[in-house]
Motif scaffolding. Structure first.
Motif, PDB file in Angstrom:
ATOM      1  N   ASP A   9     -56.276  33.280  56.539  1.00  0.00           N
ATOM      2  CA  ASP A   9     -56.971  32.504  55.493  1.00  0.00           C
ATOM      3  C   ASP A   9     -57.749  31.508  54.648  1.00  0.00           C
ATOM      4  N   HIS A  10     -57.995  31.094  55.929  1.00  0.00           N
ATOM      5  CA  HIS A  10     -58.359  29.609  56.292  1.00  0.00           C
ATOM      6  C   HIS A  10     -59.668  29.980  55.948  1.00  0.00           C
ATOM      7  N   VAL A  11     -60.791  29.421  55.110  1.00  0.00           N
ATOM      8  CA  VAL A  11     -62.397  30.586  54.919  1.00  0.00           C
ATOM      9  C   VAL A  11     -62.833  29.796  55.877  1.00  0.00           C
ATOM     10  N   VAL A  12     -62.258  27.483  55.846  1.00  0.00           N
ATOM     11  CA  VAL A  12     -63.726  27.267  56.763  1.00  0.00           C
ATOM     12  C   VAL A  12     -63.680  27.614  58.434  1.00  0.00           C
ATOM     13  N   VAL A  13     -62.248  28.078  58.869  1.00  0.00           N
ATOM     14  CA  VAL A  13     -62.000  28.487  59.824  1.00  0.00           C
ATOM     15  C   VAL A  13     -62.837  29.839  60.172  1.00  0.00           C
ATOM     16  N   ARG A  14     -62.475  30.664  59.139  1.00  0.00           N
ATOM     17  CA  ARG A  14     -63.080  32.073  59.050  1.00  0.00           C
ATOM     18  C   ARG A  14     -64.690  32.007  59.522  1.00  0.00           C
ATOM     19  N   SER A  15     -65.082  31.251  58.707  1.00  0.00           N
ATOM     20  CA  SER A  15     -66.067  31.007  58.857  1.00  0.00           C
ATOM     21  C   SER A  15     -67.457  30.455  59.695  1.00  0.00           C
ATOM     22  N   GLY A  16     -66.611  29.585  60.322  1.00  0.00           N
ATOM     23  CA  GLY A  16     -67.237  28.869  61.981  1.00  0.00           C
ATOM     24  C   GLY A  16     -66.660  29.549  62.991  1.00  0.00           C
ATOM     25  N   PHE A  17     -65.695  30.670  63.165  1.00  0.00           N
ATOM     26  CA  PHE A  17     -65.773  32.033  63.854  1.00  0.00           C
ATOM     27  C   PHE A  17     -66.751  32.825  63.700  1.00  0.00           C
ATOM     28  N   VAL A  18     -67.169  32.697  62.088  1.00  0.00           N
ATOM     29  CA  VAL A  18     -68.138  34.019  62.243  1.00  0.00           C
ATOM     30  C   VAL A  18     -69.583  33.826  62.748  1.00  0.00           C
ATOM     31  N   GLN A  19     -69.834  32.160  62.493  1.00  0.00           N
ATOM     32  CA  GLN A  19     -71.083  31.171  63.226  1.00  0.00           C
ATOM     33  C   GLN A  19     -70.444  31.689  64.791  1.00  0.00           C
ATOM     34  N   LEU A  20     -70.181  31.281  64.674  1.00  0.00           N
ATOM     35  CA  LEU A  20     -70.082  31.260  66.796  1.00  0.00           C
ATOM     36  C   LEU A  20     -70.360  32.616  67.082  1.00  0.00           C
ATOM     37  N   LEU A  21     -69.843  33.796  66.677  1.00  0.00           N
ATOM     38  CA  LEU A  21     -68.943  34.196  67.336  1.00  0.00           C
ATOM     39  C   LEU A  21     -70.591  35.420  66.890  1.00  0.00           C
ATOM     40  N   SER A  22     -71.285  35.726  65.688  1.00  0.00           N
ATOM     41  CA  SER A  22     -72.690  36.113  65.687  1.00  0.00           C
ATOM     42  C   SER A  22     -73.998  35.800  66.071  1.00  0.00           C
ATOM     43  N   LEU A  23     -73.712  34.494  67.430  1.00  0.00           N
ATOM     44  CA  LEU A  23     -74.533  33.958  68.474  1.00  0.00           C
ATOM     45  C   LEU A  23     -74.667  34.502  69.261  1.00  0.00           C
ATOM     46  N   GLU A  24     -74.060  35.393  69.444  1.00  0.00           N
ATOM     47  CA  GLU A  24     -73.658  36.391  70.603  1.00  0.00           C
ATOM     48  C   GLU A  24     -74.530  37.772  70.839  1.00  0.00           C
ATOM     49  N   SER A  25     -74.753  38.526  71.499  1.00  0.00           N
ATOM     50  CA  SER A  25     -76.192  39.487  70.888  1.00  0.00           C
ATOM     51  C   SER A  25     -75.417  40.485  71.295  1.00  0.00           C
ATOM     52  N   LEU A 102     -54.466  32.747  70.989  1.00  0.00           N
ATOM     53  CA  LEU A 102     -55.364  31.687  71.053  1.00  0.00           C
ATOM     54  C   LEU A 102     -54.423  30.892  70.107  1.00  0.00           C
ATOM     55  N   THR A 103     -54.928  29.151  70.895  1.00  0.00           N
ATOM     56  CA  THR A 103     -54.971  28.491  69.303  1.00  0.00           C
ATOM     57  C   THR A 103     -55.511  27.753  68.916  1.00  0.00           C
ATOM     58  N   LYS A 104     -55.603  27.486  67.774  1.00  0.00           N
ATOM     59  CA  LYS A 104     -56.159  26.860  67.142  1.00  0.00           C
ATOM     60  C   LYS A 104     -57.624  25.817  68.058  1.00  0.00           C
ATOM     61  N   ARG A 105     -56.435  25.421  68.913  1.00  0.00           N
ATOM     62  CA  ARG A 105     -56.692  23.747  69.629  1.00  0.00           C
ATOM     63  C   ARG A 105     -58.014  24.403  70.982  1.00  0.00           C
ATOM     64  N   CYS A 106     -57.813  25.835  71.310  1.00  0.00           N
ATOM     65  CA  CYS A 106     -59.304  26.222  72.059  1.00  0.00           C
ATOM     66  C   CYS A 106     -60.476  26.130  71.720  1.00  0.00           C
ATOM     67  N   GLY A 107     -61.312  26.349  72.897  1.00  0.00           N
ATOM     68  CA  GLY A 107     -63.086  26.064  72.728  1.00  0.00           C
ATOM     69  C   GLY A 107     -63.479  27.273  72.704  1.00  0.00           C
ATOM     70  N   PRO A 108     -64.687  26.953  72.120  1.00  0.00           N
ATOM     71  CA  PRO A 108     -65.313  28.353  71.184  1.00  0.00           C
ATOM     72  C   PRO A 108     -65.784  28.556  72.621  1.00  0.00           C
ATOM     73  N   HIS A 109     -66.011  28.550  73.677  1.00  0.00           N
ATOM     74  CA  HIS A 109     -66.261  29.498  74.402  1.00  0.00           C
ATOM     75  C   HIS A 109     -65.334  31.472  74.979  1.00  0.00           C
ATOM     76  N   GLU A 110     -63.392  29.818  74.786  1.00  0.00           N
ATOM     77  CA  GLU A 110     -62.851  30.640  74.896  1.00  0.00           C
ATOM     78  C   GLU A 110     -62.145  31.965  73.977  1.00  0.00           C
ATOM     79  N   LEU A 111     -62.915  31.449  73.103  1.00  0.00           N
ATOM     80  CA  LEU A 111     -62.993  33.198  71.988  1.00  0.00           C
ATOM     81  C   LEU A 111     -63.685  33.396  72.220  1.00  0.00           C
ATOM     82  N   VAL A 112     -64.880  33.851  72.534  1.00  0.00           N
ATOM     83  CA  VAL A 112     -66.071  34.689  72.892  1.00  0.00           C
ATOM     84  C   VAL A 112     -65.344  36.075  74.052  1.00  0.00           C
ATOM     85  N   GLN A 113     -65.111  35.004  74.482  1.00  0.00           N
ATOM     86  CA  GLN A 113     -64.231  35.232  76.547  1.00  0.00           C
ATOM     87  C   GLN A 113     -63.491  36.051  76.133  1.00  0.00           C
ATOM     88  N   ALA A 114     -62.490  35.865  75.001  1.00  0.00           N
ATOM     89  CA  ALA A 114     -61.226  36.719  74.720  1.00  0.00           C
ATOM     90  C   ALA A 114     -62.091  38.182  74.361  1.00  0.00           C
TER      91      ALA A 114
END
Length: 209
Positions: A9-25, A102-114
């Motif tokens: 429900d947090h737009v900023v968090v969601r948008s950040g994850f979208v940008q991060l994951l969209s970088l992965e082919s 995942l906690t919201k303190r995790c690094g970007p690489h952890e989201l991708v790996q997860a």
């Protein structure tokens, strides 16, 4: 290609994850939603490989949503995203059938790996979640009687949040939170919020935030 849906429900968090994951082919975002109600029909019918669910959303938590979803789609794969890193919350996610936490303190690489790990049937816990499971005692049996929503409210109460503030944060009525509080007190055999805090201290359940 890994099809991913994001529910937060947090737009900023969601948008950040979208940008991060969209970088992965090998990852494609096919849906992003701000509530369980909005996401529900898509989670049931869309070709989603992994869903990332915020644990604390208004009206219905990510845990409750996952439990309902797995009744309809038993093999559905999801990662729980949370600000909480207590044993009780991590264990609840595992019990609900989550493939990752995942906690919201995790690094970007952890989201991708997860996402990659869970999409292939694996299980992923971030460092905070692993630490909670390894170093925190198992939650007392009394906590197992609480519903996911009651566990949310319990954690907020023992960390000092008032009923009024909880109602505002979870977009619930004051009366609804009072009913949940009464149920929590009864199930944990406590009479007051102070006793709930003592219970949490005794079992090392405080998040400290």
């Amino acid at each position: 290609m890994i099809n991913v849906a994001l529910i937060d429900d947090h737009v900023v968090v969601r948008s950040g994850f979208v940008q991060l994951l969209s970088l992965e082919s090998d990852i494609r975002i096919i849906g992003q939603f701000d509530s369980a109600a909005e996401a529900w029909p898509h989670l049931l019918h869309d070709p989603i490989d992994v869903a990332v669910l915020d644990i604390a959303m208004p009206n219905e938590s990510g845990l409750s949503l996952l439990q309902r979803l797995r009744q309809q789609r038993p093999t559905f794969r999801a990662i729980i995203l949370s600000i909480y890193d207590t044993n009780a919350f991590v264990q609840s996610a595992i019990d609900a059938g989550a493939g990752g936490y995942l906690t919201k303190r995790c690094g970007p690489h952890e989201l991708v790996q997860a996402v990659r790990t869970v999409s292939h049937g694996g299980f992923y816990l971030c460092a905070d979640a692993l630490r909670a499971l390894r170093h925190t005692p198992q939650p007392p049996k009394e906590l197992q009687a609480l519903t996911p929503r009651e566990k949310e409210i319990f954690d907020l109460l023992v960390n000092g949040m008032s009923v009024k503030t909880i109602a505002q944060q979870l977009t619930l009525s004051h009366k609804t939170v009072q009913v949940h509080r009464a149920n929590i007190l009864g199930k944990l055999q406590c009479s007051t919020t102070v006793e709930l805090v003592h219970f949490a201290l005794q079992h090392q359940l405080l998040t400290g935030g």
